[in-house]
Scaffold this motif. Structure first.
Motif, short mmCIF file in Angstrom:
data_model
loop_
_atom_site.label_atom_id
_atom_site.label_comp_id
_atom_site.label_asym_id
_atom_site.label_seq_id
_atom_site.Cartn_x
_atom_site.Cartn_y
_atom_site.Cartn_z
N ASP A 54 0.83 -1.20 0.00
CA ASP A 54 0.00 0.00 0.00
C ASP A 54 0.87 1.25 0.00
OD1 ASP A 54 -2.94 0.93 1.96
OD2 ASP A 54 -1.97 1.87 0.24
N ASN A 55 0.54 2.16 -0.91
CA ASN A 55 1.35 3.37 -1.02
C ASN A 55 1.17 4.32 0.15
OD1 ASN A 55 2.41 2.49 -3.42
ND2 ASN A 55 1.02 3.70 -4.69
N LEU A 56 0.08 4.21 0.87
CA LEU A 56 -0.15 5.06 2.04
C LEU A 56 0.27 4.29 3.28
CD1 LEU A 56 -1.26 7.77 3.05
CD2 LEU A 56 -3.48 6.63 3.34
N VAL A 57 1.24 4.86 3.96
CA VAL A 57 1.80 4.21 5.14
C VAL A 57 1.43 5.02 6.38
CG1 VAL A 57 3.93 3.52 6.29
CG2 VAL A 57 3.75 3.36 3.80
N GLU A 64 1.39 10.01 8.64
CA GLU A 64 1.31 9.10 7.52
C GLU A 64 2.13 9.65 6.37
OE1 GLU A 64 -2.94 9.03 7.12
OE2 GLU A 64 -2.94 10.67 5.67
N ALA A 65 2.45 8.78 5.42
CA ALA A 65 3.23 9.23 4.27
C ALA A 65 2.75 8.46 3.05
CB ALA A 65 4.73 8.99 4.49
N GLU A 66 2.82 9.14 1.91
CA GLU A 66 2.36 8.53 0.67
C GLU A 66 3.52 8.34 -0.29
OE1 GLU A 66 -0.88 10.49 -1.21
OE2 GLU A 66 -1.28 8.80 -2.55
N PHE A 67 3.74 7.11 -0.68
CA PHE A 67 4.78 6.77 -1.65
C PHE A 67 4.22 6.98 -3.05
CE2 PHE A 67 8.25 4.91 -3.71
CZ PHE A 67 7.86 3.85 -4.51
#
Lengths: 116, 114
Positions: A54-57, A64-67
Motif C-alpha cells: 500500500d502506497n499510504l503508510v 502518515e506518508a504517501e509513496f
C-alpha cells in the motif's frame, strides 16, 4: 548512488491544520523509505517506513506518508498538527537490492514549527 | 538497556588529540551503523557492521577514522589526530536485521575540537 531532497528548510503551520513535509528521492532501483523525527538534544526517532504494498503508510503519532513512484516522492502528512509536533524531520532512503548495503541516506531535514 | 546508548554524551578535544566514542547497541541487534551529523545537516553515513564484520566503511572521511566491533556487540569509533572539521554529533544506530528493518538511534556524542 542514492540521494534525498527535502526542499523546505522550514514549514510553519497553525495547530489543528493539516501539515505536509516534502521529500523526493533518487535511487537506481527500488527504495525503502523512512521518516525520522529529531527533538532537541535527542536522537532520531523512527516514525514510519515504506517497504512494499500500500502506497499510504501510517506511522507513529498520527503521521502518515504517501509513496509516489512516478514522482519519486514520499511526503509526510498529518491531518491535524499539534504544537508538540514541532521538531526536525528527516526523510531517508535505502536500496532494496541484495548487496546494496544497508546504509540510510538522509535528507538535510525540515524544521516543522506548529503555532497556536 | 532498552535503547542504544552512547558515551560520552559530550567530548571536547584539543586539535591533534585522539578520541574514542562508544556505542552500546540494543541487545541482539545484528546491524550497527555510525553516522556523522554536522550542524544544520542530515546524518551522513560513516560505516556499517553486521555482527563483528565491518561490511561498509565507504563513508569514513579519512584514515584518521577507525571503527571496530570485535565481539559483535559494543562498537567504538576512534578518531586520531582530531581536527576542527571533525566537530560534529556522532550518531550510532542498530537494527535487529538487515534490509527493510528500521534503525534505532542513540542520542549521539557531540564532539567539539578546539
Amino acid at each position: 548512488a542514492q540521494s534525498v531532497a527535502q526542499p523546505e528548510d522550514q514549514v510553519n503551520v497553525a495547530e489543528g491544520n493539516p501539515l505536509t513535509v516534502k521529500c523526493t528521492y533518487s535511487v537506481s532501483g527500488n527504495p525503502y523509505l523512512f521518516w525520522y523525527v529529531q527533538y532537541p538534544n535527542r536522537g532520531l526517532q523512527f516514525l514510519l517506513k515504506y517497504i512494499t504494498g500500500d502506497n499510504l503508510v501510517k506511522g507513529s503519532y498520527g503521521f502518515e506518508a504517501e509513496f509516489n513512484k512516478s514522482q519519486t516522492s514520499f511526503h509526510l502528512k498529518k491531518p491535524s498538527a499539534l504544537v508538540s509536533d514541532s521538531a526536525l524531520y528527516f526523510c531517508a532512503v535505502r536500496l532494496t537490492r541484495t548487496g546494496g548495503g544497508n546504509k540510510l541516506t538522509f535528507g538535510t531535514g525540515t524544521q516543522l514549527k506548529v503555532e497556536l | 538497556g532498552a535503547g542504544v546508548s552512547q558515551s560520552p554524551r559530550y567530548k571536547v578535544a584539543k586539535r591533534g588529540q585522539d578520541v574514542a566514542l562508544r556505542c552500546d547497541p540494543i541487545s541482539g541487534h545484528v546491524s550497527l551503523f555510525w553516522y556523522q551529523q554536522a550542524l544544520g545537516q542530515g546524518p551522513e553515513f560513516l560505516t556499517y557492521f553486521q555482527n563483528e564484520a565491518q561490511l561498509d566503511k565507504s563513508g569514513l572521511p579519512s584514515d584518521r577514522f577507525f571503527a571496530e566491533r570485535p565481539e559483535g556487540s559494543v562498537s567504538t569509533l576512534k578518531i586520531q589526530r582530531t581536527q576542527q572539521e571533525d566537530s560534529a554529533v556522532y550518531l550510532c544506530a542498530s537494527s535487529p536485521g538487515t534490509g527493510n528493518t528500521e534503525a534505532f538511534f542513540g542520542q549521539g556524542t557531540r564532539l567539539t575540537v578546539v
